[in-house]
Design a protein around this motif. Structure first.
Motif, PDB file in Angstrom:
ATOM      1  N   ARG A 118       1.021  22.358 -13.329  1.00  0.00           N
ATOM      2  CA  ARG A 118       1.586  22.516 -11.985  1.00  0.00           C
ATOM      3  C   ARG A 118       1.584  21.157 -11.273  1.00  0.00           C
ATOM      4  N   GLU A 119       0.494  20.397 -11.428  1.00  0.00           N
ATOM      5  CA  GLU A 119       0.410  19.070 -10.828  1.00  0.00           C
ATOM      6  C   GLU A 119       1.436  18.130 -11.450  1.00  0.00           C
ATOM      7  N   GLU A 136       4.305  19.003 -12.722  1.00  0.00           N
ATOM      8  CA  GLU A 136       5.601  19.419 -12.196  1.00  0.00           C
ATOM      9  C   GLU A 136       5.802  18.899 -10.769  1.00  0.00           C
ATOM     10  N   LYS A 137       4.754  18.977  -9.947  1.00  0.00           N
ATOM     11  CA  LYS A 137       4.841  18.458  -8.578  1.00  0.00           C
ATOM     12  C   LYS A 137       5.113  16.958  -8.587  1.00  0.00           C
ATOM     13  N   TYR A 138       4.383  16.240  -9.439  1.00  0.00           N
ATOM     14  CA  TYR A 138       4.569  14.797  -9.545  1.00  0.00           C
ATOM     15  C   TYR A 138       6.006  14.482  -9.936  1.00  0.00           C
ATOM     16  N   SER A 139       6.503  15.173 -10.956  1.00  0.00           N
ATOM     17  CA  SER A 139       7.853  14.941 -11.453  1.00  0.00           C
ATOM     18  C   SER A 139       8.896  15.217 -10.378  1.00  0.00           C
ATOM     19  N   ASP A 140       8.759  16.339  -9.691  1.00  0.00           N
ATOM     20  CA  ASP A 140       9.695  16.684  -8.623  1.00  0.00           C
ATOM     21  C   ASP A 140       9.671  15.636  -7.521  1.00  0.00           C
ATOM     22  N   SER A 141       8.485  15.213  -7.130  1.00  0.00           N
ATOM     23  CA  SER A 141       8.333  14.217  -6.072  1.00  0.00           C
ATOM     24  C   SER A 141       8.941  12.879  -6.494  1.00  0.00           C
ATOM     25  N   LYS A 191      12.713  13.138  -6.396  1.00  0.00           N
ATOM     26  CA  LYS A 191      13.177  13.190  -5.013  1.00  0.00           C
ATOM     27  C   LYS A 191      13.153  11.788  -4.402  1.00  0.00           C
TER      28      LYS A 191
END
Length: 156
Positions: free
Chosen positions: A136-137, A139-144, A147
């Motif tokens: 989950r972390e 995925e958050k890193y990748s999305d951020s 962006k």
């Protein structure tokens, strides 16, 4: 850190720098600098690359010749759990598929582990607990990261 295997894997998969950059949401000149060692990627991006190419983080960073963990037999699952139990390897070294496969096998075989390999139960539980948080972390890193890259393109 040893030389990263980004170029080797990119060529193996048949991608140009531009194509890989588009797939990962990173500039091709940045990938080129990573490949040549002129610049070091963040750890989160290394996890993304390892997962993208279905290899272990240790293989990507040149720390191991083992591309990924083979998990087809009971012995292979037990051996990997032994490595986790002995702190020779952690969840961060697994790509998503390996972690899921090991986690699912552990759930399906928990009674077997408790009976025949009780010393591995804690390692199995550690993997089951850590995997969702770790990925989950990631995925958050990748999305951020993607962006922020899109924002910087907008203003350049």
């Amino acid at each position: 850190m040893r030389k990263l295997r980004i170029a080797e894997l990119r060529k193996e998969y048949g991608y140009t720098l531009k194509e890989l950059g588009e797939k990962l949401g990173v500039r091709d000149n940045t990938l080129s600098q990573y490949e040549t060692g002129k610049r070091q990627p963040q750890l989160g991006f290394l996890y993304e690359l390892a997962d993208f190419f279905h290899v272990s983080l240790d293989y990507l960073t040149g720390e191991s010749e083992l591309r990924n963990f083979t998990l087809n037999t009971e012995e292979e699952f037990i051996n990997l759990l032994e490595m986790v139990a002995d702190n020779k390897i952690g969840i961060e070294n697994f790509n998503v598929n390996t972690a899921l496969k090991l986690g699912n096998w552990s759930i399906e075989n928990m009674e077997f582990l408790e009976e025949k390999h009780p010393h591995l139960v804690t390692a199995a539980i550690r993997i089951l607990s850590a995997a969702p948080i770790h990925f989950r972390e990631l995925e958050k890193y990748s999305d951020s990261r993607k962006k922020n890259m899109n924002l910087s393109k907008k203003y350049i």
